[in-house]
Design a protein around this motif. Sequence first.
Motif, PDB file in Angstrom:
ATOM      1  N   GLU A   1     -39.611 103.722  54.293  1.00  5.85           N
ATOM      2  CA  GLU A   1     -40.273 104.585  54.669  1.00  5.85           C
ATOM      3  C   GLU A   1     -39.782 105.996  54.880  1.00  5.85           C
ATOM      4  N   ALA A   2     -40.650 107.243  54.676  1.00  6.89           N
ATOM      5  CA  ALA A   2     -39.882 108.361  54.451  1.00  6.89           C
ATOM      6  C   ALA A   2     -39.310 108.634  55.902  1.00  6.89           C
ATOM      7  N   ASP A   3     -39.923 108.289  56.840  1.00  7.00           N
ATOM      8  CA  ASP A   3     -39.487 108.911  58.165  1.00  7.00           C
ATOM      9  C   ASP A   3     -38.474 108.002  58.719  1.00  7.00           C
ATOM     10  N   TRP A   4     -37.894 106.811  58.091  1.00  6.75           N
ATOM     11  CA  TRP A   4     -36.784 106.239  58.426  1.00  6.75           C
ATOM     12  C   TRP A   4     -35.699 106.735  57.780  1.00  6.75           C
ATOM     13  N   PRO A   5     -34.805 107.438  58.522  1.00  2.00           N
ATOM     14  CA  PRO A   5     -33.793 108.437  58.047  1.00  2.00           C
ATOM     15  C   PRO A   5     -32.529 107.367  57.616  1.00  2.00           C
ATOM     16  N   ALA A   6     -31.674 107.890  56.782  1.00  2.00           N
ATOM     17  CA  ALA A   6     -30.343 106.943  56.727  1.00  2.00           C
ATOM     18  C   ALA A   6     -29.373 107.144  57.872  1.00  2.00           C
ATOM     19  N   SER A   7     -28.420 106.222  57.883  1.00  2.00           N
ATOM     20  CA  SER A   7     -27.359 106.423  58.839  1.00  2.00           C
ATOM     21  C   SER A   7     -26.815 107.825  58.638  1.00  2.00           C
ATOM     22  N   SER A   8     -26.263 108.304  59.663  1.00  2.00           N
ATOM     23  CA  SER A   8     -25.622 109.759  59.744  1.00  2.00           C
ATOM     24  C   SER A   8     -24.237 109.733  59.025  1.00  2.00           C
ATOM     25  N   PRO A   9     -23.930 111.012  58.357  1.00  2.00           N
ATOM     26  CA  PRO A   9     -22.582 111.012  57.481  1.00  2.00           C
ATOM     27  C   PRO A   9     -21.423 110.403  58.394  1.00  2.00           C
ATOM     28  N   ALA A  10     -21.272 110.915  59.630  1.00  2.00           N
ATOM     29  CA  ALA A  10     -20.169 110.604  60.641  1.00  2.00           C
ATOM     30  C   ALA A  10     -20.184 108.996  60.602  1.00  2.00           C
ATOM     31  N   ALA A  11     -21.206 108.339  60.883  1.00  2.00           N
ATOM     32  CA  ALA A  11     -21.256 106.898  60.607  1.00  2.00           C
ATOM     33  C   ALA A  11     -20.723 106.179  59.714  1.00  2.00           C
ATOM     34  N   ALA A  12     -21.521 106.727  58.522  1.00  2.00           N
ATOM     35  CA  ALA A  12     -20.856 106.104  57.136  1.00  2.00           C
ATOM     36  C   ALA A  12     -19.352 106.414  56.926  1.00  2.00           C
ATOM     37  N   GLU A  13     -19.146 107.657  57.294  1.00  2.00           N
ATOM     38  CA  GLU A  13     -17.612 107.928  57.195  1.00  2.00           C
ATOM     39  C   GLU A  13     -16.843 106.923  57.891  1.00  2.00           C
ATOM     40  N   ALA A  14     -17.144 106.790  59.232  1.00  2.00           N
ATOM     41  CA  ALA A  14     -16.419 105.964  60.212  1.00  2.00           C
ATOM     42  C   ALA A  14     -16.250 104.247  59.760  1.00  2.00           C
ATOM     43  N   LEU A  15     -17.183 103.970  59.025  1.00  2.00           N
ATOM     44  CA  LEU A  15     -17.410 102.765  58.354  1.00  2.00           C
ATOM     45  C   LEU A  15     -16.413 102.672  57.340  1.00  2.00           C
ATOM     46  N   ALA A  16     -16.568 103.725  56.371  1.00  2.00           N
ATOM     47  CA  ALA A  16     -15.499 104.007  55.349  1.00  2.00           C
ATOM     48  C   ALA A  16     -14.047 103.652  55.722  1.00  2.00           C
ATOM     49  N   VAL A  17     -13.728 104.145  56.797  1.00  2.00           N
ATOM     50  CA  VAL A  17     -12.357 104.330  57.346  1.00  2.00           C
ATOM     51  C   VAL A  17     -11.994 102.816  58.031  1.00  2.00           C
ATOM     52  N   ALA A  18     -13.037 102.228  58.701  1.00  2.00           N
ATOM     53  CA  ALA A  18     -12.796 101.018  59.085  1.00  2.00           C
ATOM     54  C   ALA A  18     -12.587  99.944  58.122  1.00  2.00           C
ATOM     55  N   ALA A  19     -13.287 100.041  57.054  1.00  2.00           N
ATOM     56  CA  ALA A  19     -13.367  99.319  55.829  1.00  2.00           C
ATOM     57  C   ALA A  19     -11.878  99.160  55.042  1.00  2.00           C
ATOM     58  N   ARG A  20     -11.289 100.327  55.072  1.00  2.00           N
ATOM     59  CA  ARG A  20      -9.904 100.672  54.669  1.00  2.00           C
ATOM     60  C   ARG A  20      -8.913 100.024  55.535  1.00  2.00           C
ATOM     61  N   ARG A  21      -9.013  99.960  56.965  1.00  2.00           N
ATOM     62  CA  ARG A  21      -8.141  99.692  57.735  1.00  2.00           C
ATOM     63  C   ARG A  21      -8.695  98.219  58.650  1.00  2.00           C
ATOM     64  N   ALA A  22      -9.474  97.428  57.512  1.00  2.00           N
ATOM     65  CA  ALA A  22      -9.979  96.175  58.183  1.00  2.00           C
ATOM     66  C   ALA A  22      -9.035  95.219  59.012  1.00  2.00           C
ATOM     67  N   ASP A  23      -7.857  95.027  58.108  1.00  2.00           N
ATOM     68  CA  ASP A  23      -7.025  94.195  58.822  1.00  2.00           C
ATOM     69  C   ASP A  23      -6.312  94.657  60.178  1.00  2.00           C
ATOM     70  N   HIS A  24      -5.963  96.214  60.331  1.00  2.00           N
ATOM     71  CA  HIS A  24      -5.540  96.783  61.412  1.00  2.00           C
ATOM     72  C   HIS A  24      -6.792  96.407  62.458  1.00  2.00           C
ATOM     73  N   VAL A  25      -7.979  96.674  62.226  1.00  2.00           N
ATOM     74  CA  VAL A  25      -9.288  96.446  63.213  1.00  2.00           C
ATOM     75  C   VAL A  25      -9.227  94.891  63.695  1.00  2.00           C
ATOM     76  N   LEU A  26      -9.098  94.044  62.780  1.00  2.00           N
ATOM     77  CA  LEU A  26      -9.073  92.702  63.305  1.00  2.00           C
ATOM     78  C   LEU A  26      -7.765  92.273  64.142  1.00  2.00           C
ATOM     79  N   GLU A  27      -6.747  92.856  63.744  1.00  2.00           N
ATOM     80  CA  GLU A  27      -5.452  92.366  64.459  1.00  2.00           C
ATOM     81  C   GLU A  27      -5.586  93.127  65.930  1.00  2.00           C
ATOM     82  N   THR A  28      -6.146  94.242  66.079  1.00  2.00           N
ATOM     83  CA  THR A  28      -6.158  94.997  67.355  1.00  2.00           C
ATOM     84  C   THR A  28      -7.128  94.009  68.341  1.00  2.00           C
TER      85      THR A  28
END
Length: 209
Positions: A76-103
């Motif tokens: 629906e038009a009134d359902w916004p996408a995730s924020s740019p900051a959240a999408a960027e944070a997810l992209a960073v976590a994806a590139r560091r997935a092994d580190h996130v899991l090890e932590t």
Amino acid sequence: MLGVGREGPFGPGGMLGSHASAIDRDALAVIASVDGVGPVTLERLLEGLGSPGAVLDVARRRSGTAELQAASRGPEADWPASSPAAAEALAVAARRADHVLETMRRSGVQPLVLGDAAYPARLRLIELPPRVLFVRGRVGALEASSAVAVVGPRRPTDGGRRGAARVGAPLTRGGAPAVRGPPVGVRGAAPAPGVAAGGPTEAGIGGGH
């Protein structure tokens, strides 16, 4: 139901079952650990991209941030996408997935996925159960046959603390976990004597691990 996909919690956009791969389980733990990715955004990403592993694969692309935002946009038009900051944070976590899991592992944090046998059965029955829980401690305590919920002010009087301890101590000593939020005020005073004597307690922290 909000956030579980068009076909409900058991449909393609729904819960990860026991057949989910180890890759998808680890991927889900990484995604759920990202600040700003709430349950609705998570469900939209899974419905749009197909699986937790696919979400991380997209997030690692050069165009990943834009693709994540597009996939998280509601129908629906009134359902916004995730924020740019959240999408960027997810992209960073994806590139560091092994580190996130090890932590997580080094911290003694165990991710529990909705389809896992150890996932609390009673929690699974609510309308919108969390896809993943981050557990530290004895997982079996989550399935106690009896439990008592502890609520109260964060700044109780001295009498309030003593009263909470008098009520909570015999319950936790008897083996009924005191289920509460972070141990502040009454929520800390009630189970404290029983926990000191070896009784169980459970604390739910809404802010994540």
